[in-house]
Design a protein around this motif. Structure first.
Motif, PDB file in Angstrom:
ATOM      1  N   TYR A 117       0.837  -1.207   0.000  1.00  0.00           N
ATOM      2  CA  TYR A 117       0.000   0.000   0.000  1.00  0.00           C
ATOM      3  C   TYR A 117       0.870   1.255   0.000  1.00  0.00           C
ATOM      4  O   TYR A 117       0.619   2.210  -0.738  1.00  0.00           O
ATOM      5  N   GLY A 121       0.230   2.172  -3.487  1.00  0.00           N
ATOM      6  CA  GLY A 121      -1.136   2.633  -3.319  1.00  0.00           C
ATOM      7  C   GLY A 121      -2.119   1.471  -3.376  1.00  0.00           C
ATOM      8  O   GLY A 121      -1.738   0.310  -3.335  1.00  0.00           O
ATOM      9  N   ASN A 123      -5.066  -0.292  -5.561  1.00  0.00           N
ATOM     10  CA  ASN A 123      -5.658  -0.289  -6.893  1.00  0.00           C
ATOM     11  C   ASN A 123      -7.166  -0.523  -6.847  1.00  0.00           C
ATOM     12  O   ASN A 123      -7.728  -0.913  -5.815  1.00  0.00           O
ATOM     13  N   GLU A 124      -7.805  -0.313  -7.967  1.00  0.00           N
ATOM     14  CA  GLU A 124      -9.270  -0.376  -8.028  1.00  0.00           C
ATOM     15  C   GLU A 124      -9.806  -1.788  -7.835  1.00  0.00           C
ATOM     16  O   GLU A 124     -10.984  -1.965  -7.500  1.00  0.00           O
ATOM     17  N   ARG A 129     -10.847  -1.784  -1.017  1.00  0.00           N
ATOM     18  CA  ARG A 129     -10.551  -0.409  -1.431  1.00  0.00           C
ATOM     19  C   ARG A 129     -11.452   0.628  -0.761  1.00  0.00           C
ATOM     20  O   ARG A 129     -10.968   1.629  -0.220  1.00  0.00           O
ATOM     21  N   MET A 133     -10.028   3.459   1.752  1.00  0.00           N
ATOM     22  CA  MET A 133     -10.142   4.882   1.454  1.00  0.00           C
ATOM     23  C   MET A 133     -10.748   5.631   2.640  1.00  0.00           C
ATOM     24  O   MET A 133     -10.307   6.724   2.992  1.00  0.00           O
ATOM     25  N   THR A 140      -6.403   9.217  -1.728  1.00  0.00           N
ATOM     26  CA  THR A 140      -5.775   8.135  -2.499  1.00  0.00           C
ATOM     27  C   THR A 140      -4.277   8.052  -2.264  1.00  0.00           C
ATOM     28  O   THR A 140      -3.611   7.189  -2.820  1.00  0.00           O
ATOM     29  N   ASP A 141      -3.748   8.958  -1.452  1.00  0.00           N
ATOM     30  CA  ASP A 141      -2.314   8.977  -1.158  1.00  0.00           C
ATOM     31  C   ASP A 141      -2.036   8.097   0.055  1.00  0.00           C
ATOM     32  O   ASP A 141      -2.371   8.444   1.185  1.00  0.00           O
TER      33      ASP A 141
END
Length: 304
Positions: A117, A121, A123-124, A129, A133, A140-141
């Motif tokens: 992560y 990051g 991913n979709e 996810r 978030m 998204t950072d």
């Protein structure tokens, strides 16, 4: 000391797995096994070198931003293997002879999901996810992510002062999964921590545990009542590295691997805060950090 090639690419899970497999393939005296899997089903590898009854454990990357500790441990493992194969002497010892009486277990990355992560990051296609978030404040950072895939800080998930930590957590307004500091619903709630605790419990006795973190150039050594020599080892580690001995305070004083080993199992344990700067430390620091840590890594079994 062999030159370490600084690499612009962060040391992610894939790079770590490639390196541990290469080591196991290259050296017949290296055994590769797995302690379990992460939340996202990533295998957590551990390398064993030696065949002796005196067991010593090294652990890296409890936190996502601290992936450079995995590189330190794999670099140590590589150099150790070369020295053993060549039957060379280093820091006054011959590891090829030493390892007849010792088993060194090296676990480079206990938190592979957190490392992924932080570096790549979320991913979709990640099934977590939406929840991640939310835990990340909607952003998204994930460059400041320390926790595992459930937002649990693994180095607060051990059963050492866990209830006291929960009180401090509430006072700090920490109520749910987050990038850092949330300790989980209960001690050992996370599969990564539970797997490591089971490894330690069922492979007793251990002479000592060294866990690598960043940063600050400090050493934390929780009191170990049954083995007073832990203080001598801590001072020796300080002499070898130049790191200062410190006492953990506040949130940092509870729920860590070193705390659990010393308090619950009477195993001397030492937390090494490697390097100096702001996490994540840049990979360009690897040569200087390894040079500073090198003697303590090789001599750790002999000073316990």
């Amino acid at each position: 000391m062999p030159k370490i090639q600084d690499n612009a690419r962060a040391f992610d899970y894939g790079a770590m797995m490639e390196r541990v497999h290469d080591l196991a393939d290259a050296y017949p005296f290296v055994t590769l096994s797995y302690i379990g899997t992460s939340i996202l089903d990533r295998a957590i590898p551990i390398l064993h070198i030696g065949s002796g009854s005196r067991r010593v454990l090294y652990v890296g990357a409890h936190h996502g931003m601290e992936w450079i500790t995995s590189l330190i441990l794999t670099q140590f493992c590589e150099e150790l293997c070369r020295v053993i194969e060549a039957k060379e002497r280093i820091y006054g010892i011959y590891p090829c002879d030493l390892l007849n009486g010792y088993t060194l277990s090296i676990l480079p990355m206990i938190n592979p999901d957190g490392v992924e992560y932080q570096i790549h990051g979320v991913n979709e296609n990640n099934p977590l996810r939406e929840r991640l978030m939310e835990m990340n404040g909607g952003g998204t950072d994930f460059s400041s992510w320390q926790a595992n895939a459930r937002g649990v800080d693994l180095n607060h998930n051990y059963d050492a002062g866990f209830e006291e930590y929960k009180k401090l957590e509430r006072e700090q307004g920490i109520k749910k999964g987050a990038p850092t500091r949330y300790s989980g619903e209960c001690a050992e709630s996370e599969p990564e921590v539970a797997a490591l605790c089971n490894l330690i419990r069922f492979s007793m006795p251990w002479r000592g545990v060294m866990t690598l973190h960043t940063q600050g150039e400090e050493i934390f050594a929780p009191p170990c009542k049954a083995k007073r020599e832990g203080g001598i080892t801590a001072r020796r580690l300080s002499e070898l590295t130049g790191y200062r001995l410190c006492r953990a305070e506040g949130l940092a004083a509870y729920g860590g691997l070193s705390d659990w080993c010393a308090e619950k199992l009477s195993v001397p344990a030492f937390t090494m805060e490697c390097g100096r700067g702001k996490n994540p430390l840049p990979i360009t620091q690897i040569s200087s950090i390894y040079a500073t840590m090198r003697a303590s890594l090789f001599l750790f079994p002999t000073i316990l």
